[in-house]
Design a protein around this motif. Structure first.
Motif: not given
Lengths: 610, 453
Positions: A415, A565-568, A571, A593, B1, B111, B114-115, B121, B435-436
């Motif tokens: 984390h 849905n993976l981030s670049r 990936r 995560s 990105m 996408k 989303l990011l 989602l 996420a947490d």
């Protein structure tokens, strides 16, 4: 030039555990410390344990560490917190004598085979390419080792502050260390800076004790599975509270607090806010509890827990004297705050080895944690793994499902760290399974196999475990009725009777004599295992699921471009690191995560699990 | 990105206009080179010439720029509304690619949204339904979801659970503070229970709304039950307007159920004709009958079909006995064979549900039946919400953990309840893409309670 297997740099709570355990694993070990007299001193509050932390102490003990054993022979008041609730969340806490604890620890270290203590501040790391081969001491000597464990606490470029005044120090009265964080930067590591603070120490003779609420200790509390408690003496804790005047004084002088009056770094622990922070964060509250904790048997000093402060000393006096019972109190040592360099802990492998650098481990506050127990927990793992590294063996990695130590290291290494990290009971969702009373049953086997615990010590663990199992069996076979307990209607097994909240193991000794073979800790484990059986089973099945999941294999020919849905970034890292399991994937920095969830869903789908 | 992506956002081919979208840091620079002037202010549409790399005008187009983060992707974005000629479109796209943009992968704009945190989602999933949805009610529900309405609702629930979880955590981890400050469990049990009831109610409503949304997307299940040979299959076919089930005069022909998707008014339905219910010794039919009972249980609307040309038989009564409480419409079939329709219907009035006379054969009364179905199913206790099955199962799990936690609080086991509450929080947090969750609980704890020394 001297050569060791393992060098541990720093003699705080992380360092002593790392050094002891490495030595017990047969490593020729050196503990390098700036000043031998300050080995294992408690520089902040003189207490060990409490929620989340006691679990760590018992796990360290189960792995063959010293913290629990030394606490047992050094505490002067101890009690069980949370008694009002179920036994699964009881938590014990001890006030240790600040002089006796380090003395006892030093004695044990000096009686440890293979361990040598060397006084001298380490000022540089000796490196060959990306390998650390030893350390250089301030007086020029160099010591070599196959593995080096850094446990330098707050010493890296440490600087203490009271209001606008500052002084370079590792702790008050001790030299800071300069070269190490520069050496780490040279190796390409990211270095962060945190701060933490402590309270003034008061002269106990100037406190009006008669007006204060007493918090007495309890007897028989143990912090070790292997050694019985043997307190050197007793001093109680007292309780008082801040008043409106206290908080008014703080608020009126808030601009003089070190974080505002100096250029210190202000990233401190929310878990133990300073009195200035309490004043600002909770403007409507004026009554904050202050525990007046005894610092030791041979000193009149008192630690007013809850009063961390970095205002000018004359203001500190005003603040202290506005509190009931402390109207005439004298300050012996002023409160202060410190900022220090640390290693951003995501750069560590869960074995505590620094990623990408050979021969280097780190543990304790240098990794961004706060607390003696958190430091010691990392210390023992770093020590074990430094030894395994020298032996060329696979590292020991505890998972979130194994131990609180696993939770601590998992969160630290995966984390992003925002503040000094402290353990809390509630950080583990498996807290019914990972308890202080069963730590030895969970972990001692590992320490025995590694050669840290002796045959006799491990036998104790197995014996108690067998006694508990025998008692459970007998409970199931013993039937009770109305004659035994008024509330029983028909024939009921003693096992079922023990499930009732008001029934305790002692109440059943008459009918199940096997219970009398257990000591208090054993009875506690028995009771919890029986009373919470259903919930524990449920958690164990969740734990198995989680373990299975983290072991979920990733096919070698996986095409990450097909995973939705993976981030670049994720990936790219996955393509580069090629993890073999989902668990490994989750440990790659840059793989969020969210990426892990996306990957998990994909793996489940291609494996037809969903 | 940081790379710039470009794509034709309208269907390819010849049309009135084409829209080409460009997104990413540096999009404005590229666009300015193409139009040879400054980009217009945020959200303003301007006329501009499109130049090729030799400086010739290839089209006169409308251009609109969206400044980060106020764009769909959250990045700097430009839209070119050009004339609907594929040659112009490909010339412009090629030019942009030659200057450093790259062709977007399918769904890449979304996408990025989303990011960059512009969409969650679940919003993306809802958007998918807006674009590909098959009926107007479900598209409306999906649009509501995509717009983030539900997001606020779920956030509110999440917040409530966090408050509860943090209070319980304070109890476990700061026992000294909470005991002495009197905000420990014992002092607050009643309050905890009230909060939990409130969360449970909100989660339940949310679950129902999603359920309605799911039904709108998948169709309501209407099940026709009745004794053998009352004409259920013929009625089904009449409702569907085409021959679907195997129709025969031999009782018990429809051994398996037959299902078909259909629109009744604005309501999407799947109609199910089940085997006639009767006392049977035939093993094959027995299985069919059991299945019918199962289907009837899952039905959103159960219609009892009877033969109006005959007196009520024992098999009819068996059907009523079995399903009576759930039957909401009675369709009296074969009224073309009856002289006094009123009288034929009268004997069913006493059963309670609305009675409609129909003839599957002539089509008489079918309109009225359709209206009644549409009325009943068109009324929702709650407004529908389109969510994916993923969201629905998270809500379901959260509900179960909260219910368990409530029981545990009731029976004074807060130390276990706190674990279940956090598991509920994890599920609700997953919907929001948190996420947490554990860290969220701690944030709440330290901002609410003054604990720690």
């Amino acid at each position: 030039m001297r050569t060791f297997d393992v060098i541990v740099v720093g003699g705080g709570h992380a360092g002593v555990e790392a050094a002891q355990v490495a030595a017990r694993m047969g490593m020729k070990t050196a503990l390098v410390t700036g000043f031998v007299d300050t080995i294992a001193i408690p520089p902040c509050n003189p207490a060990i344990g409490g929620p989340g932390k006691t679990q760590l102490v018992m796990e360290i003990d189960a792995l063959g560490g010293l913290m629990g054993r030394v606490t047992n022979e050094s505490y002067i008041q101890a009690r069980v917190l949370n008694k009002g609730k179920g036994p699964a969340v009881w938590s014990q806490r001890a006030q240790i004598d600040k002089d006796i604890y380090p003395a006892n620890m030093r004695k044990r270290l000096m009686n440890t085979d293979n361990l040598e203590i060397i006084q001298g501040l380490a000022v540089d790391l000796l490196t060959e390419n990306n390998r650390v081969v030893g350390v250089k001491l301030e007086y020029g000597d160099e010591i070599l080792a196959k593995a080096t464990v850094l446990t330098t606490g707050t010493f890296m470029k440490g600087k203490i502050y009271i209001s606008a005044w500052s002084k370079e120090a590792g702790r008050w009265g001790e030299f800071p260390s300069y070269g190490i964080s520069d050496a780490l930067k040279r190796l390409g590591l990211q270095i962060l800076r945190f701060n933490t603070g402590t309270t003034p120490r008061l002269d106990g003779r100037t406190i009006d004790w008669d007006r204060l609420e007493i918090q007495p200790g309890e007897e028989g509390i143990t912090f070790s599975f292997f050694e019985a408690p043997n307190p050197p003496g007793y001093k109680p804790v007292y309780i008082t509270r801040t008043t409106k005047r206290t908080m008014d004084i703080v608020r009126m002088h808030i601009h003089l607090t070190a974080s505002r009056a100096s250029d210190m770094v202000k990233i401190g622990p929310r878990y133990c806010p300073s009195i200035e922070e309490k004043a600002v964060w909770f403007p409507d509250r004026n009554s904050h509890i202050i525990f007046l904790e005894p610092v030791g048997l041979n000193t009149e000093e008192i630690y007013p827990n809850g009063l961390a402060i970095s205002l000018p000393v004359e203001i500190q006096e005003l603040v202290v004297r506005s509190i009931p019972g402390l109207e005439d109190a004298e300050i012996v040592r002023p409160g202060y705050t410190i900022d220090y360099d640390l290693i951003a802990p995501h750069q560590l492998h869960p074995s505590m080895k620094v990623k990408g650098i050979e021969g280097l481990f780190s543990a304790g506050q240098i990794n961004g944690t706060t607390g003696y127990e958190e430091a010691a927990a990392q210390g023992i793992i770093a020590g074990i793994n430094a030894a395994l590294y020298v032996r060329g063996e696979k590292p020991l990695v505890l998972s979130r499902e194994d131990a609180y130590i696993g939770v601590l290291i998992d969160e630290l290494t995966t984390h992003p760290i925002r503040e000094p990290y402290r353990m809390l009971t509630s950080r583990s969702e498996y807290r019914l399974v990972l308890r202080q009373d069963n730590a030895a049953f969970r972990l001692s086997r590992i320490a025995y196999d590694l050669g840290i615990l002796t045959e006799d010590e491990y036998k104790l663990v197995k014996e108690r475990q067998e006694l508990i199992e025998k008692a459970k069996e007998k409970l199931k076979k013993t039937y009770l009725n109305k004659e035994h307990f008024d509330f029983l209607k028909g024939k009921t097994s003693a096992y079922q009777v023990l499930k009732r909240p008001e029934v305790h193991a002692d109440d059943l000794i008459e009918y199940v004599p096997e219970i009398s073979h257990l000591d208090n800790q054993g009875k506690l484990t028995l009771e919890i295992d029986v009373k919470y059986e259903g919930y524990i089973k449920r958690d164990l099945s969740l734990i198995n699921e989680a373990k299975k999941l983290s072991q979920l294999g990733i096919p070698e020919d996986i095409n990450y471009d097909e995973v939705p849905n993976l981030s670049r970034e994720g990936r790219d890292y996955l393509k580069e690191f090629k993890p073999a399991t989902l668990g490994q994937a989750s440990q790659i920095p840059g793989v969020s995560s969210g990426d892990v969830v996306a990957l998990m869903l994909y793996l489940k789908r291609i494996k037809g699990l969903e | 990105m940081s790379d710039i992506i470009v794509a034709l956002s309208t269907p390819p081919g010849v049309g009135a206009i084409h829209v080409i979208r460009l997104s990413g840091r540096g999009s404005f620079l590229l666009a300015e080179k193409v139009i040879n002037k400054k980009i217009p202010p945020h959200g303003v549409m301007r006329l501009a010439n499109i130049y090729d790399d030799e400086g010739d005008i290839i089209d006169k187009a409308l251009i609109v720029a969206f400044y980060s983060p106020r764009s769909y992707t959250g990045e700097d974005m430009v839209e070119f509304h050009i004339h609907g000629n594929p040659v112009i479109a490909s010339a412009l796209i090629s030019r942009l690619i030659s200057m450093g943009a790259r062709l977007a992968e399918p769904g890449e704009f979304t996408k990025r949204a989303l990011l960059s945190g512009k969409m969650s989602l679940s919003q993306v999933e809802a958007l998918h339904e807006v674009i590909y949805g098959k009926n107007i009610e479900s598209i409306k529900a999906a649009t509501r979801s995509a717009a983030g309405e539900y997001e606020r609702e779920i956030k509110a629930i999440y917040d409530d659970i966090l408050s509860l979880a943090s209070a319980m955590r304070a109890d476990v981890d700061y026992p000294e503070d909470v005991e002495l400050e009197e905000y420990g469990f014992d002092d607050r049990k009643k309050q905890f229970l009230e909060i939990m009831d409130d969360i449970l109610e909100k989660l339940t409503i949310l679950y129902k709304r999603i359920e309605i949304g799911q039904k709108l997307a998948r169709g309501y299940k209407i099940v026709l039950v009745g004794a053998p040979n009352v004409g259920k299959s013929s009625l089904l076919n009449a409702l569907l307007g085409y021959e679907r089930a195997i129709v025969s005069d031999i009782p018990g022909t429809t051994r398996d159920f037959v299902e078909a998707m259909h629109m009744i008014g604005h309501v999407p339905v799947s109609l199910v004709d089940v085997a006639g219910i009767r006392q049977t010794v035939d093993k094959v039919e027995k299985i069919g009958v059991d299945k019918a009972k199962q289907l009837a249980k899952e039905a959103d609307l159960l219609i009892w079909v009877v033969d109006g040309s005959k007196a009520l038989a024992e098999d009819d009564l068996r059907v009523w006995h079995e399903f009576g409480e759930n039957i909401r419409l009675i369709a009296v079939n074969k009224i073309d064979m009856v002289n006094d329709v009123e009288k034929a219907l009268l004997q069913f009035k006493e059963y309670g549900p609305p009675v409609i006379g129909v003839s599957a054969k002539t089509g008489k009364g079918i309109d009225e039946l359709v209206n009644s179905i549409s009325d009943i199913l068109g009324q929702h206790e709650h407004s529908p919400l389109y969510m994916s099955g993923r969201v629905m199962s998270h809500v379901h799990e959260a509900l179960q953990y909260m219910e368990e936690a409530r029981n545990l609080v009731e029976t004074n086991m807060p130390e276990i309840a706190s674990i279940d509450i956090e598991r509920a929080a994890r599920h609700v947090g997953a919907i929001l893409g948190r996420a947490d969750v554990s860290e969220d609980v701690l944030d709440k704890l330290f901002s609410t309670f003054c604990v720690g020394k």
